[in-house]
Design a protein around this motif. Structure first.
Motif, PDB file in Angstrom:
ATOM      1  N   PRO A 244      14.168   7.097  -3.315  1.00  0.00           N
ATOM      2  CA  PRO A 244      13.658   5.723  -3.196  1.00  0.00           C
ATOM      3  C   PRO A 244      12.464   5.523  -4.119  1.00  0.00           C
ATOM      4  O   PRO A 244      11.599   6.387  -4.221  1.00  0.00           O
ATOM      5  N   GLN A 245      12.409   4.347  -4.776  1.00  0.00           N
ATOM      6  CA  GLN A 245      11.368   4.101  -5.763  1.00  0.00           C
ATOM      7  C   GLN A 245      10.345   3.065  -5.314  1.00  0.00           C
ATOM      8  O   GLN A 245       9.166   3.182  -5.622  1.00  0.00           O
ATOM      9  N   HIS A 246      10.785   2.040  -4.613  1.00  0.00           N
ATOM     10  CA  HIS A 246       9.871   0.978  -4.194  1.00  0.00           C
ATOM     11  C   HIS A 246       9.187   1.369  -2.886  1.00  0.00           C
ATOM     12  O   HIS A 246       9.796   2.000  -2.017  1.00  0.00           O
ATOM     13  N   ILE A 247       7.950   0.987  -2.729  1.00  0.00           N
ATOM     14  CA  ILE A 247       7.195   1.387  -1.544  1.00  0.00           C
ATOM     15  C   ILE A 247       7.820   0.854  -0.255  1.00  0.00           C
ATOM     16  O   ILE A 247       7.802   1.507   0.788  1.00  0.00           O
ATOM     17  N   TYR A 248       8.410  -0.338  -0.321  1.00  0.00           N
ATOM     18  CA  TYR A 248       9.061  -0.895   0.864  1.00  0.00           C
ATOM     19  C   TYR A 248      10.277  -0.057   1.257  1.00  0.00           C
ATOM     20  O   TYR A 248      10.483   0.245   2.429  1.00  0.00           O
ATOM     21  N   THR A 249      11.067   0.336   0.274  1.00  0.00           N
ATOM     22  CA  THR A 249      12.221   1.205   0.543  1.00  0.00           C
ATOM     23  C   THR A 249      11.758   2.537   1.113  1.00  0.00           C
ATOM     24  O   THR A 249      12.356   3.066   2.062  1.00  0.00           O
ATOM     25  N   LYS A 250      10.705   3.076   0.542  1.00  0.00           N
ATOM     26  CA  LYS A 250      10.175   4.356   1.023  1.00  0.00           C
ATOM     27  C   LYS A 250       9.759   4.255   2.493  1.00  0.00           C
ATOM     28  O   LYS A 250       9.993   5.183   3.278  1.00  0.00           O
ATOM     29  N   ARG A 251       9.147   3.145   2.857  1.00  0.00           N
ATOM     30  CA  ARG A 251       8.724   2.956   4.251  1.00  0.00           C
ATOM     31  C   ARG A 251       9.934   2.892   5.180  1.00  0.00           C
ATOM     32  O   ARG A 251       9.905   3.447   6.285  1.00  0.00           O
ATOM     33  N   LEU A 252      10.996   2.219   4.756  1.00  0.00           N
ATOM     34  CA  LEU A 252      12.209   2.158   5.569  1.00  0.00           C
ATOM     35  C   LEU A 252      12.833   3.540   5.738  1.00  0.00           C
ATOM     36  O   LEU A 252      13.230   3.933   6.840  1.00  0.00           O
ATOM     37  N   VAL A 253      12.913   4.275   4.641  1.00  0.00           N
ATOM     38  CA  VAL A 253      13.500   5.612   4.683  1.00  0.00           C
ATOM     39  C   VAL A 253      12.636   6.551   5.523  1.00  0.00           C
ATOM     40  O   VAL A 253      13.151   7.363   6.305  1.00  0.00           O
ATOM     41  N   ALA A 254      11.325   6.425   5.393  1.00  0.00           N
ATOM     42  CA  ALA A 254      10.408   7.286   6.151  1.00  0.00           C
ATOM     43  C   ALA A 254      10.487   7.033   7.647  1.00  0.00           C
ATOM     44  O   ALA A 254      10.179   7.923   8.454  1.00  0.00           O
TER      45      ALA A 254
END
Length: 310
Positions: A244-254
């Protein structure tokens, strides 16, 4: 040629104000969304409540008016022409989120499943009954269920009835709007696996709308992540979850729980890294209005909403 193409789709709802009810502004529920879907594949549209994912699905099928943009289905433009395109109405169906409210409690299963058949085909009563029974068998329900009412079934069974109705006209594309979110976790896997089975059997293409990334990962080949009406990232399922590259995507994945004790330390570390990056670098990912930038290519299949360089 893409099976479904959505180009710069915008759906804006007017805000009324004053004693004359004039339009004083707009809610930009969908604000410039572009993506394409290949035949036989499953495209996942992901985002939190209010991200615009359901509005996008409803606009494609014609349940929401489109403010701007183009929609092409099988290389034919169908933008804002849904009601006059009878073939499109047959070829694209929707599975709704709540199996409790999407089925008319006053109607028997026979009438619920037969409704699209009555709208588009001329069948005798015996032909209709046979077809409805075949559909019920296909979704794993007894043919004798035709005389029952929705309240006589469990949540999972009701969603199967909704699926039977959706596939009655042998559609080519099904838009599934969080089809298992209202079901118990124990039932969700059964319905998802069943949806995959009939996808292969009937050669269906899915657009799968959801917020549960575990479900999306299980179902989808490609994923678009939405935030405030715009895409923040798009890529293959593997790219979204492993890189994941975007911070929003990272938060969802996390936020995805992982019960594997061997990965617990790794997940805790990743979550802390994402938290710190979000706090320190938020302005690098969103413009002054808190909206996502335009998508930029990371690879041939991976796009991320970042400001243009230079």
């Amino acid at each position: 040629m893409a099976f479904l193409e959505v180009e710069d789709l915008k759906v804006h709802f007017p805000i009324k104000g004053g004693i004359f009810g004039r339009t004083v502004g707009h809610v930009k529920a969908v604000d410039g969304v572009t993506f394409s879907l290949e035949k036989g594949k499953t495209y996942g549209l992901v985002g939190e409540s209010g991200s615009g994912k359901t509005t996008t699905g409803r606009a494609i099928i014609g349940l929401n008016n489109i403010t701007a943009g183009k929609i092409k289905f099988q290389d034919k433009e169908i933008t804002n022409l849904h009601k006059s395109k009878s073939e499109f109405r047959k070829d694209v169906q929707m599975i709704f989120q709540d199996p409790y409210s999407s089925l008319n409690p006053k109607k028997r299963v026979r009438d619920i499943v037969a409704e699209p058949l009555r709208n588009f085909e001329s069948l005798s009563k015996s032909e209709e009954k046979k077809r409805v029974q075949e559909l019920l068998e296909l979704v794993g329900l007894s043919p004798e269920s035709i005389l029952k009412y929705p309240h006589e079934f469990s949540g999972g069974q009701r969603q199967r009835i909704g699926i039977a109705r959706a596939i009655a006209l042998k559609p080519k594309l099904i838009i599934a709007d969080e089809p298992v979110s209202a079901l118990d976790v124990s039932v969700q896997a059964q319905v998802l696996n069943f949806m995959q089975d009939i996808q292969k059997e009937l050669d269906l293409t899915y657009m799968f709308i959801g917020h549960d990334l575990g479900v999306i990962r299980h179902m989808c080949d490609q994923i678009g992540i939405m935030y405030k009406g715009r895409f923040v990232e798009e890529g293959t399922t593997d790219e979204i979850f492993t890189n994941p590259q975007h911070i929003y995507t990272k938060r969802l994945v996390a936020a995805i729980p992982d019960i594997d004790p061997k990965k617990r330390d790794e997940l805790v570390k990743f979550r802390e890294e994402v938290r710190m990056e979000y706090e320190q670098s938020y302005n690098d990912y969103f413009d002054k209005d808190g909206l996502a930038y335009q998508l930029q290519p990371v690879s041939d299949t991976h796009l991320v909403a970042l400001p243009e360089k230079g």
